[in-house]
Design a protein around this motif. Sequence first.
Motif, PDB file in Angstrom:
ATOM      1  N   ILE A 100       0.866  -1.162   0.000  1.00 36.42           N
ATOM      2  CA  ILE A 100       0.000   0.000   0.000  1.00 36.42           C
ATOM      3  C   ILE A 100       0.913   1.226   0.000  1.00 36.42           C
ATOM      4  O   ILE A 100       2.017   1.148   0.547  1.00 36.42           O
ATOM      5  N   ALA A 101       0.504   2.291  -0.653  1.00 35.64           N
ATOM      6  CA  ALA A 101       1.375   3.489  -0.623  1.00 35.64           C
ATOM      7  C   ALA A 101       0.537   4.759  -0.534  1.00 35.64           C
ATOM      8  O   ALA A 101      -0.539   4.861  -1.138  1.00 35.64           O
ATOM      9  N   TRP A 102       1.036   5.692   0.226  1.00 37.71           N
ATOM     10  CA  TRP A 102       0.354   6.982   0.399  1.00 37.71           C
ATOM     11  C   TRP A 102       1.349   8.120   0.282  1.00 37.71           C
ATOM     12  O   TRP A 102       2.515   7.971   0.666  1.00 37.71           O
ATOM     13  N   GLN A 103       0.869   9.233  -0.224  1.00 38.42           N
ATOM     14  CA  GLN A 103       1.663  10.452  -0.121  1.00 38.42           C
ATOM     15  C   GLN A 103       0.934  11.433   0.779  1.00 38.42           C
ATOM     16  O   GLN A 103      -0.285  11.585   0.696  1.00 38.42           O
ATOM     17  N   CYS A 104       1.684  12.060   1.657  1.00 42.58           N
ATOM     18  CA  CYS A 104       1.102  13.018   2.601  1.00 42.58           C
ATOM     19  C   CYS A 104       1.927  14.291   2.611  1.00 42.58           C
ATOM     20  O   CYS A 104       3.156  14.241   2.605  1.00 42.58           O
ATOM     21  N   PRO A 105       1.228  15.425   2.643  1.00 44.76           N
ATOM     22  CA  PRO A 105       1.940  16.702   2.630  1.00 44.76           C
ATOM     23  C   PRO A 105       2.420  17.137   4.010  1.00 44.76           C
ATOM     24  O   PRO A 105       1.943  16.641   5.029  1.00 44.76           O
ATOM     25  N   SER A 106       3.313  18.092   4.011  1.00 46.13           N
ATOM     26  CA  SER A 106       3.697  18.766   5.235  1.00 46.13           C
ATOM     27  C   SER A 106       2.631  19.836   5.537  1.00 46.13           C
ATOM     28  O   SER A 106       1.686  20.013   4.756  1.00 46.13           O
ATOM     29  N   ASN A 107       2.751  20.522   6.643  1.00 47.20           N
ATOM     30  CA  ASN A 107       1.822  21.635   6.895  1.00 47.20           C
ATOM     31  C   ASN A 107       2.585  22.734   7.606  1.00 47.20           C
ATOM     32  O   ASN A 107       3.655  22.497   8.171  1.00 47.20           O
ATOM     33  N   LEU A 116       2.774   7.459   7.224  1.00 46.70           N
ATOM     34  CA  LEU A 116       2.776   6.148   7.887  1.00 46.70           C
ATOM     35  C   LEU A 116       1.404   5.831   8.495  1.00 46.70           C
ATOM     36  O   LEU A 116       0.899   4.719   8.376  1.00 46.70           O
ATOM     37  N   ALA A 117       0.818   6.840   9.124  1.00 48.76           N
ATOM     38  CA  ALA A 117      -0.499   6.646   9.751  1.00 48.76           C
ATOM     39  C   ALA A 117      -1.553   6.293   8.700  1.00 48.76           C
ATOM     40  O   ALA A 117      -2.388   5.404   8.921  1.00 48.76           O
ATOM     41  N   MET A 118      -1.514   6.959   7.554  1.00 45.46           N
ATOM     42  CA  MET A 118      -2.483   6.650   6.495  1.00 45.46           C
ATOM     43  C   MET A 118      -2.281   5.219   6.003  1.00 45.46           C
ATOM     44  O   MET A 118      -3.251   4.503   5.749  1.00 45.46           O
ATOM     45  N   CYS A 119      -1.021   4.790   5.860  1.00 45.14           N
ATOM     46  CA  CYS A 119      -0.754   3.409   5.413  1.00 45.14           C
ATOM     47  C   CYS A 119      -1.323   2.404   6.419  1.00 45.14           C
ATOM     48  O   CYS A 119      -1.983   1.439   6.030  1.00 45.14           O
ATOM     49  N   LEU A 120      -1.090   2.645   7.709  1.00 45.01           N
ATOM     50  CA  LEU A 120      -1.576   1.699   8.724  1.00 45.01           C
ATOM     51  C   LEU A 120      -3.107   1.616   8.725  1.00 45.01           C
ATOM     52  O   LEU A 120      -3.681   0.532   8.799  1.00 45.01           O
ATOM     53  N   PRO A 177      -3.669  14.244   1.856  1.00 42.39           N
ATOM     54  CA  PRO A 177      -3.069  12.966   1.451  1.00 42.39           C
ATOM     55  C   PRO A 177      -3.782  12.317   0.267  1.00 42.39           C
ATOM     56  O   PRO A 177      -4.969  12.566   0.050  1.00 42.39           O
ATOM     57  N   SER A 178      -3.058  11.485  -0.463  1.00 44.14           N
ATOM     58  CA  SER A 178      -3.725  10.651  -1.460  1.00 44.14           C
ATOM     59  C   SER A 178      -3.007   9.314  -1.576  1.00 44.14           C
ATOM     60  O   SER A 178      -1.802   9.219  -1.323  1.00 44.14           O
ATOM     61  N   ARG A 179      -3.791   8.305  -1.967  1.00 45.33           N
ATOM     62  CA  ARG A 179      -3.223   6.972  -2.142  1.00 45.33           C
ATOM     63  C   ARG A 179      -2.422   6.957  -3.436  1.00 45.33           C
ATOM     64  O   ARG A 179      -2.830   7.554  -4.421  1.00 45.33           O
ATOM     65  N   ILE A 180      -1.263   6.316  -3.425  1.00 46.94           N
ATOM     66  CA  ILE A 180      -0.488   6.182  -4.654  1.00 46.94           C
ATOM     67  C   ILE A 180      -0.851   4.829  -5.262  1.00 46.94           C
ATOM     68  O   ILE A 180      -0.691   3.796  -4.593  1.00 46.94           O
ATOM     69  N   PRO A 181      -1.371   4.841  -6.496  1.00 47.25           N
ATOM     70  CA  PRO A 181      -1.737   3.544  -7.087  1.00 47.25           C
ATOM     71  C   PRO A 181      -0.512   2.677  -7.302  1.00 47.25           C
ATOM     72  O   PRO A 181       0.533   3.168  -7.721  1.00 47.25           O
ATOM     73  N   LEU A 182      -0.621   1.400  -6.969  1.00 49.60           N
ATOM     74  CA  LEU A 182       0.509   0.489  -7.160  1.00 49.60           C
ATOM     75  C   LEU A 182       0.101  -0.554  -8.222  1.00 49.60           C
ATOM     76  O   LEU A 182      -1.066  -0.914  -8.308  1.00 49.60           O
ATOM     77  N   PRO A 183       1.090  -1.033  -8.992  1.00 44.93           N
ATOM     78  CA  PRO A 183       0.754  -2.018 -10.039  1.00 44.93           C
ATOM     79  C   PRO A 183       0.204  -3.312  -9.432  1.00 44.93           C
ATOM     80  O   PRO A 183       0.537  -3.662  -8.328  1.00 44.93           O
TER      81      PRO A 183
END
Length: 360
Positions: free
Chosen positions: A22-29, A133-137, A354-360
């Motif tokens: 699973i992969a996520w990208q999350c921004p700073s604030n 990490l929190a979004m992935c979990l 945040p958004s999920r990064i699509p994985l193959p």
Amino acid sequence: MIHKFIQPQRTLSPHHHHAGHIAWQCPSNIALIKYWGKRPGQLPENASISFTLSEARTETKVSYTPRNESSQWIDFRFDGTSSEAFAQRIESYFAGLTDYFPFITQLAFSIDSMNTFPHSSGIASSASAMSALAMCLCDIEQRIWPEAEMDLQKASFIARLGSGSASRSIYPSLAVWGKSDAVEGSSDEYAIPYTDVHPIYRTFHDDVLIVSALKKSVSSSAGHALMQSNPYADSRYQQARDNMKRLIEIMRTDDLHQWGQIIESEALSLHALMMCSDPSYILMKPETLTVIESLRNYRKAKQMPVFFTLDAGPNIHILYPHHIQDAVQEWMKDILTILPDACHCLRDRVGLGPSRIPLP
Ligand code: PMV
């Protein structure tokens, strides 16, 4: 500990093979009202509000398989390189999450993380890293127990346990973390999205002028700890609460000058607290003051609504509404000519979360 996120029944049965990635990208604030000073359990002494950014992000991929005696629990790479120090920090973080994710000790994790902003750019990455990490979990939990909705409040709660400011990176545009009388539903346990603002704030810019990319001499956690003996701590927490109330009112309007006065006072108060800690310390650099002075002169001369804020570091965040971006870029070009060559600008703006990064 907050009861509603404790889920003792969520353990894995041995005959199910749970594995995946699973992969996520999350921004700073960037905080507008600053969180500085905490109580045990990573609870804030005062409420804070932030813009979620767009370009400064962490991308984290987590692969998980059933854990057996021979498997390493957590294997971590940053930018493709194994990091024992980071892996240890994540191990102790995960070990503290067993009430909320009882299955966490039954899986082995292989984690790959990278930042979209340059290495040692001076931009703090704990907010984006811990929220990713929190979004992935939370997403792994949702895959295993599909009836559960992706609960952003839980993700924010989990992110907060990793790094306080990370709790705010879970939502688009603006987030409030910490109980405030001015914000309904606000909590010390997690951040909530904040939407009751004039539209001008949704497209705000935040250009970060990097004047030093060196590691800070005093970390944020040491800084929070020093607040416990800071003689001004109580009046600071009161000031932050009052500023929060005023800012919430002001942000319903487009009165940017009143807004900017509070924003800049928050930034300078944060650094003033560092200067009167025991021992005292200074995170600003001479260039920080050069930029602040130039910005204030420019604002006065041109009557432009452009303001600064600071993180716990020397770099200056230049905040302004979208419609004056060309004018601000002219000032930026000029200020960069008088700063040392290594100084540079990372352009950012309010983002979508945040958004999920699509994985193959
Ligand atoms: O989340 P921490 O422990 O790194 O603390 C962040 C503190 C500030 O960035 C200075 C302020 C804030 O509210 O983000």
